[in-house]
Write a protein that holds these residues in place. Structure first.
Motif, PDB file in Angstrom:
ATOM      1  N   ASN A  21      -2.350  -0.186   5.105  1.00  0.00           N
ATOM      2  CA  ASN A  21      -3.657  -0.776   5.387  1.00  0.00           C
ATOM      3  C   ASN A  21      -4.422  -1.018   4.086  1.00  0.00           C
ATOM      4  OD1 ASN A  21      -6.395  -1.256   6.171  1.00  0.00           O
ATOM      5  ND2 ASN A  21      -5.938  -0.349   8.159  1.00  0.00           N
ATOM      6  N   LEU A  22      -4.489  -2.277   3.683  1.00  0.00           N
ATOM      7  CA  LEU A  22      -5.186  -2.613   2.443  1.00  0.00           C
ATOM      8  C   LEU A  22      -6.688  -2.406   2.560  1.00  0.00           C
ATOM      9  CD1 LEU A  22      -3.341  -5.876   1.308  1.00  0.00           C
ATOM     10  CD2 LEU A  22      -2.715  -3.477   0.919  1.00  0.00           C
ATOM     11  N   ARG A  23      -7.226  -2.562   3.745  1.00  0.00           N
ATOM     12  CA  ARG A  23      -8.670  -2.377   3.925  1.00  0.00           C
ATOM     13  C   ARG A  23      -9.075  -0.933   3.681  1.00  0.00           C
ATOM     14  NH1 ARG A  23      -9.079  -5.894   9.568  1.00  0.00           N
ATOM     15  NH2 ARG A  23      -8.802  -7.955   8.604  1.00  0.00           N
ATOM     16  N   ARG A  24      -8.144  -0.021   3.952  1.00  0.00           N
ATOM     17  CA  ARG A  24      -8.406   1.406   3.722  1.00  0.00           C
ATOM     18  C   ARG A  24      -7.871   1.873   2.378  1.00  0.00           C
ATOM     19  NH1 ARG A  24      -6.203   3.385   9.622  1.00  0.00           N
ATOM     20  NH2 ARG A  24      -7.802   2.387  10.907  1.00  0.00           N
ATOM     21  N   GLN A  25      -7.384   0.955   1.566  1.00  0.00           N
ATOM     22  CA  GLN A  25      -6.864   1.264   0.227  1.00  0.00           C
ATOM     23  C   GLN A  25      -5.631   2.173   0.270  1.00  0.00           C
ATOM     24  OE1 GLN A  25      -8.769   0.281  -3.079  1.00  0.00           O
ATOM     25  NE2 GLN A  25      -8.946  -1.270  -1.496  1.00  0.00           N
ATOM     26  N   GLU A  26      -4.857   2.086   1.354  1.00  0.00           N
ATOM     27  CA  GLU A  26      -3.675   2.935   1.457  1.00  0.00           C
ATOM     28  C   GLU A  26      -2.634   2.607   0.391  1.00  0.00           C
ATOM     29  OE1 GLU A  26      -3.938   3.818   6.277  1.00  0.00           O
ATOM     30  OE2 GLU A  26      -2.284   2.612   5.482  1.00  0.00           O
ATOM     31  N   GLN A  27      -2.696   1.398  -0.155  1.00  0.00           N
ATOM     32  CA  GLN A  27      -1.734   1.014  -1.190  1.00  0.00           C
ATOM     33  C   GLN A  27      -1.955   1.777  -2.487  1.00  0.00           C
ATOM     34  OE1 GLN A  27      -4.352  -0.678  -0.323  1.00  0.00           O
ATOM     35  NE2 GLN A  27      -5.245  -1.826  -2.009  1.00  0.00           N
ATOM     36  N   ARG A  28      -3.095   2.454  -2.609  1.00  0.00           N
ATOM     37  CA  ARG A  28      -3.394   3.221  -3.820  1.00  0.00           C
ATOM     38  C   ARG A  28      -3.104   4.713  -3.674  1.00  0.00           C
ATOM     39  NH1 ARG A  28      -5.388  -0.026  -7.446  1.00  0.00           N
ATOM     40  NH2 ARG A  28      -6.448  -1.949  -6.830  1.00  0.00           N
ATOM     41  N   ALA A  29      -2.611   5.121  -2.522  1.00  0.00           N
ATOM     42  CA  ALA A  29      -2.234   6.520  -2.323  1.00  0.00           C
ATOM     43  C   ALA A  29      -1.086   6.882  -3.271  1.00  0.00           C
ATOM     44  CB  ALA A  29      -1.829   6.761  -0.874  1.00  0.00           C
ATOM     45  N   ALA A  30      -1.123   8.107  -3.783  1.00  0.00           N
ATOM     46  CA  ALA A  30      -0.158   8.510  -4.814  1.00  0.00           C
ATOM     47  C   ALA A  30       1.284   8.379  -4.328  1.00  0.00           C
ATOM     48  CB  ALA A  30      -0.443   9.944  -5.246  1.00  0.00           C
ATOM     49  N   ASP A  31       1.550   8.736  -3.070  1.00  0.00           N
ATOM     50  CA  ASP A  31       2.930   8.668  -2.594  1.00  0.00           C
ATOM     51  C   ASP A  31       3.418   7.232  -2.482  1.00  0.00           C
ATOM     52  OD1 ASP A  31       1.199   8.143  -0.489  1.00  0.00           O
ATOM     53  OD2 ASP A  31       2.371   9.246   1.000  1.00  0.00           O
ATOM     54  N   TYR A  32       2.496   6.310  -2.171  1.00  0.00           N
ATOM     55  CA  TYR A  32       2.910   4.913  -2.100  1.00  0.00           C
ATOM     56  C   TYR A  32       3.086   4.311  -3.496  1.00  0.00           C
ATOM     57  CZ  TYR A  32       3.273   0.017  -0.871  1.00  0.00           C
ATOM     58  OH  TYR A  32       3.726  -1.276  -0.744  1.00  0.00           O
ATOM     59  N   VAL A  33       2.189   4.631  -4.412  1.00  0.00           N
ATOM     60  CA  VAL A  33       2.311   4.121  -5.785  1.00  0.00           C
ATOM     61  C   VAL A  33       3.604   4.628  -6.426  1.00  0.00           C
ATOM     62  CG1 VAL A  33       1.254   4.116  -8.083  1.00  0.00           C
ATOM     63  CG2 VAL A  33      -0.176   3.843  -6.054  1.00  0.00           C
ATOM     64  N   ALA A  34       4.042   5.829  -6.027  1.00  0.00           N
ATOM     65  CA  ALA A  34       5.327   6.333  -6.528  1.00  0.00           C
ATOM     66  C   ALA A  34       6.472   5.430  -6.096  1.00  0.00           C
ATOM     67  CB  ALA A  34       5.551   7.757  -6.033  1.00  0.00           C
ATOM     68  N   LEU A  35       6.358   4.817  -4.918  1.00  0.00           N
ATOM     69  CA  LEU A  35       7.359   3.864  -4.450  1.00  0.00           C
ATOM     70  C   LEU A  35       7.172   2.495  -5.087  1.00  0.00           C
ATOM     71  CD1 LEU A  35       7.367   4.583  -0.595  1.00  0.00           C
ATOM     72  CD2 LEU A  35       9.139   5.230  -2.242  1.00  0.00           C
ATOM     73  N   ASN A  36       5.914   2.071  -5.208  1.00  0.00           N
ATOM     74  CA  ASN A  36       5.592   0.724  -5.669  1.00  0.00           C
ATOM     75  C   ASN A  36       4.490   0.793  -6.721  1.00  0.00           C
ATOM     76  OD1 ASN A  36       5.078  -1.968  -6.039  1.00  0.00           O
ATOM     77  ND2 ASN A  36       4.276  -2.335  -3.983  1.00  0.00           N
ATOM     78  N   PRO A  37       4.837   0.819  -7.996  1.00  0.00           N
ATOM     79  CA  PRO A  37       3.827   0.918  -9.054  1.00  0.00           C
ATOM     80  C   PRO A  37       2.810  -0.212  -9.058  1.00  0.00           C
ATOM     81  CG  PRO A  37       6.011   1.376  -9.919  1.00  0.00           C
ATOM     82  CD  PRO A  37       6.202   0.852  -8.527  1.00  0.00           C
ATOM     83  N   SER A  38       3.145  -1.347  -8.423  1.00  0.00           N
ATOM     84  CA  SER A  38       2.197  -2.457  -8.348  1.00  0.00           C
ATOM     85  C   SER A  38       1.038  -2.161  -7.402  1.00  0.00           C
ATOM     86  CB  SER A  38       2.908  -3.735  -7.902  1.00  0.00           C
ATOM     87  OG  SER A  38       3.874  -4.132  -8.849  1.00  0.00           O
ATOM     88  N   ALA A  39       1.184  -1.120  -6.577  1.00  0.00           N
ATOM     89  CA  ALA A  39       0.129  -0.717  -5.643  1.00  0.00           C
ATOM     90  C   ALA A  39      -0.312  -1.882  -4.763  1.00  0.00           C
ATOM     91  CB  ALA A  39      -1.066  -0.121  -6.385  1.00  0.00           C
ATOM     92  N   GLY A  40       0.655  -2.512  -4.157  1.00  0.00           N
ATOM     93  CA  GLY A  40       0.357  -3.627  -3.268  1.00  0.00           C
ATOM     94  C   GLY A  40       1.451  -3.770  -2.222  1.00  0.00           C
ATOM     95  N   VAL A  41       1.367  -4.836  -1.484  1.00  0.00           N
ATOM     96  CA  VAL A  41       2.401  -5.205  -0.519  1.00  0.00           C
ATOM     97  C   VAL A  41       2.781  -6.653  -0.798  1.00  0.00           C
ATOM     98  CG1 VAL A  41       1.735  -3.575   1.300  1.00  0.00           C
ATOM     99  CG2 VAL A  41       0.602  -5.809   1.198  1.00  0.00           C
TER     100      VAL A  41
END
Length: 212
Positions: free
Chosen positions: A32-52
């Motif tokens: 959920n980009l509206r909730r800034q979930e792309q910036r969660a540490a566990d997701y950034v570990a998967l995707n350093p771009s912090a996006g979808v």
């Protein structure tokens, strides 16, 4: 395969179209980009771009929508979305880049949020910014289609990467209230694509994380 996606992300939408055109199954993992979930540490570990989007295929983790489509073409070549023919490939990439490099980056959610939250732009100023870059970009796209486009899709009677890019961009422009009447070729292709099952399957409203 797994696809980390957000229903309203045009880059995720491109990849969903490509997967649907190729008939490839995948697990949909909402971010959920509206909730800034792309910036969660566990997701950034998967995707350093912090996006979808982020595509996971075995040990592969791949971000950036055009790179994902190129990978899908290499691993599942039927139907090809980036032509093998040199000139056809160049034309498809030219139009795809006109959308993915010139229009989308300056109008995506993080840019609009920065305009308002950091630079203090009003809603009116943010919308003026968005509409300006849509006019600039789609004017170029319409001209490219007038010069080189043909067939029911952007380039011929089968969809390519160009159509995967065009449809989400038009959807976003319509959602933002842009006047698109000056782009009849763009609108014709958009309408034709949206009558096809694969494009319908990939539409934002049909995704499991869709909210109005």
């Amino acid at each position: 395969m797994q696809l980390h996606s957000f229903f309203n992300s045009s880059t995720s939408y491109r990849v969903r179209i490509a997967l649907a055109l190729k008939g490839l199954p995948y697990d949909y993992l909402p971010v959920n980009l509206r909730r800034q979930e792309q910036r969660a540490a566990d997701y950034v570990a998967l995707n350093p771009s912090a996006g979808v989007p982020l595509l996971v295929d075995g040990d592969l983790r791949l971000s950036q929508s055009l790179a994902i489509v190129d990978y899908l073409d290499a691993t599942h070549p039927a139907p090809r979305l980036i032509p093998a023919d040199t000139l056809a490939r160049a034309r498809v990439l030219e139009l795809s880049d006109a959308i993915s490099c010139d229009i989308h980056p300056v109008n995506n959610m993080r840019i609009l949020r920065y305009l308002q939250d950091v630079l203090g732009a009003s809603d009116e100023q943010k919308n003026a910014w968005y509409h300006h870059w849509i006019r600039e970009g789609l004017t170029a796209v319409e001209a490219l289609l007038a010069r080189h486009g043909h067939g029911a899709y952007c380039f011929g009677d089968a969809p390519t990467l160009a159509d995967c890019c065009l449809v989400p961009q038009v959807a976003n422009a319509q959602r933002m209230g842009c006047d698109l009447s000056a782009y009849p070729r763009v609108l014709r292709i958009h309408e034709h694509c949206n009558a096809q099952p694969a494009f319908q399957q990939a539409a934002p409203a049909l995704q499991p994380d869709y909210t109005s």
